[in-house]
Scaffold this motif. Sequence first.
Motif, short mmCIF file in Angstrom:
data_model
loop_
_atom_site.label_atom_id
_atom_site.label_comp_id
_atom_site.label_asym_id
_atom_site.label_seq_id
_atom_site.Cartn_x
_atom_site.Cartn_y
_atom_site.Cartn_z
N HIS A 4 -2.91 2.02 -5.85
CA HIS A 4 -3.36 1.64 -7.19
C HIS A 4 -3.25 2.82 -8.15
CE1 HIS A 4 -7.04 3.40 -5.48
NE2 HIS A 4 -7.38 3.66 -6.73
N HIS A 5 -2.93 2.49 -9.39
CA HIS A 5 -2.81 3.48 -10.47
C HIS A 5 -3.27 2.81 -11.75
CE1 HIS A 5 -0.22 5.89 -7.83
NE2 HIS A 5 0.36 4.74 -7.52
N GLY A 57 -6.49 6.37 -9.32
CA GLY A 57 -5.32 6.21 -8.48
C GLY A 57 -5.70 6.40 -7.03
N GLY A 58 -4.86 5.88 -6.15
CA GLY A 58 -5.11 6.05 -4.74
C GLY A 58 -4.06 5.36 -3.89
N PHE A 59 -4.08 5.73 -2.62
CA PHE A 59 -3.11 5.20 -1.67
C PHE A 59 -3.78 5.23 -0.29
CE2 PHE A 59 0.63 5.56 1.09
CZ PHE A 59 1.43 4.57 0.56
N SER A 60 -4.03 4.08 0.30
CA SER A 60 -4.67 4.02 1.61
C SER A 60 -3.93 3.03 2.50
CB SER A 60 -6.14 3.64 1.47
OG SER A 60 -6.28 2.40 0.82
N ASN A 61 -4.24 3.08 3.77
CA ASN A 61 -3.57 2.18 4.73
C ASN A 61 -3.90 0.71 4.50
OD1 ASN A 61 -2.24 4.26 5.98
ND2 ASN A 61 -3.81 4.53 7.55
N HIS A 62 -5.16 0.45 4.07
CA HIS A 62 -5.61 -0.93 3.89
C HIS A 62 -6.56 -0.99 2.70
CE1 HIS A 62 -4.11 -1.80 7.91
NE2 HIS A 62 -4.75 -0.74 8.33
N ARG A 63 -6.68 -2.18 2.11
CA ARG A 63 -7.72 -2.39 1.09
C ARG A 63 -9.03 -2.57 1.85
NH1 ARG A 63 -7.91 -6.87 -3.70
NH2 ARG A 63 -5.71 -6.43 -3.67
N THR A 64 -9.74 -1.46 2.03
CA THR A 64 -10.94 -1.51 2.87
C THR A 64 -12.18 -1.87 2.08
OG1 THR A 64 -11.20 0.86 2.55
CG2 THR A 64 -10.04 0.14 4.54
N HIS A 87 -2.50 -1.02 -12.00
CA HIS A 87 -1.39 -1.53 -11.17
C HIS A 87 -1.80 -1.44 -9.71
CE1 HIS A 87 0.84 -0.96 -14.90
NE2 HIS A 87 1.72 -1.78 -14.38
N LEU A 88 -1.54 -2.52 -8.96
CA LEU A 88 -1.93 -2.62 -7.55
C LEU A 88 -0.73 -3.03 -6.71
CD1 LEU A 88 -5.02 -4.95 -8.05
CD2 LEU A 88 -5.08 -2.47 -7.84
N ARG A 89 -0.66 -2.45 -5.55
CA ARG A 89 0.31 -2.91 -4.55
C ARG A 89 -0.43 -3.02 -3.23
NH1 ARG A 89 5.90 -0.14 -2.39
NH2 ARG A 89 6.52 -1.92 -1.12
N ASP A 90 -0.50 -4.25 -2.70
CA ASP A 90 -1.23 -4.52 -1.47
C ASP A 90 -0.32 -5.35 -0.57
OD1 ASP A 90 -2.93 -5.20 0.58
OD2 ASP A 90 -4.47 -6.07 -0.71
N ASP A 91 0.34 -4.70 0.39
CA ASP A 91 1.30 -5.43 1.22
C ASP A 91 0.63 -6.37 2.23
OD1 ASP A 91 0.35 -3.59 3.07
OD2 ASP A 91 2.33 -2.78 3.59
N GLU A 92 -0.70 -6.35 2.29
CA GLU A 92 -1.42 -7.28 3.17
C GLU A 92 -1.96 -8.50 2.42
OE1 GLU A 92 -4.37 -4.86 5.07
OE2 GLU A 92 -2.89 -3.86 6.33
N ASP A 93 -1.73 -8.57 1.13
CA ASP A 93 -2.17 -9.73 0.34
C ASP A 93 -1.26 -10.91 0.68
OD1 ASP A 93 -2.49 -11.70 -1.65
OD2 ASP A 93 -2.90 -10.24 -3.21
N PRO A 94 -1.80 -11.97 1.27
CA PRO A 94 -0.94 -13.09 1.70
C PRO A 94 -0.20 -13.77 0.55
CG PRO A 94 -3.27 -13.60 2.08
CD PRO A 94 -3.20 -12.19 1.57
#
Length: 137
Positions: A4-5, A57-64, A87-94
């Motif tokens: 996220h940024h 901003g941040g970058f983590s393995n999962h949206r915990t 801005h969000l990028r979440d590759d686990e969002d179905p």
Amino acid sequence: MFEHHGWITICESAADDEDNSRLAEIVERLQHRIQQIDSPYLLDLRWMNGEPFLHMGGFSNHRTSPEILDLFHYVGAIAPGSYGLLHLRDDEDPAHGNEVRVLALVRGSVTEHTEPRLSPCIPTLEDPAAPTGRAER
């Protein structure tokens, strides 16, 4: 992966008013909220040219945890003249795993949209994964 940024210009109201008597109180409340989140995220609230701004901003393995999203909504609730983008990028969002999403804060309301310049993430930002396995001979 959750990335996220974002930024928010903090405003007490949308009126073009020089009397921002509550603005210092709002910033103090936000500072307290940011201290509660205390994490590896980039959370920078500062005054520039007499106006408060929040950068994140941040970058983590999962949206915990929903802390960043909650903070974005919280700013709109306590300072309804504020505006900004997250801005969000979440590759686990179905529903949106291959998209960059953008939250827009305007007049206390947050809306969510697909960022067309960065989506779909594959192939716009990254190449498709190489096929796995060997070809049959």
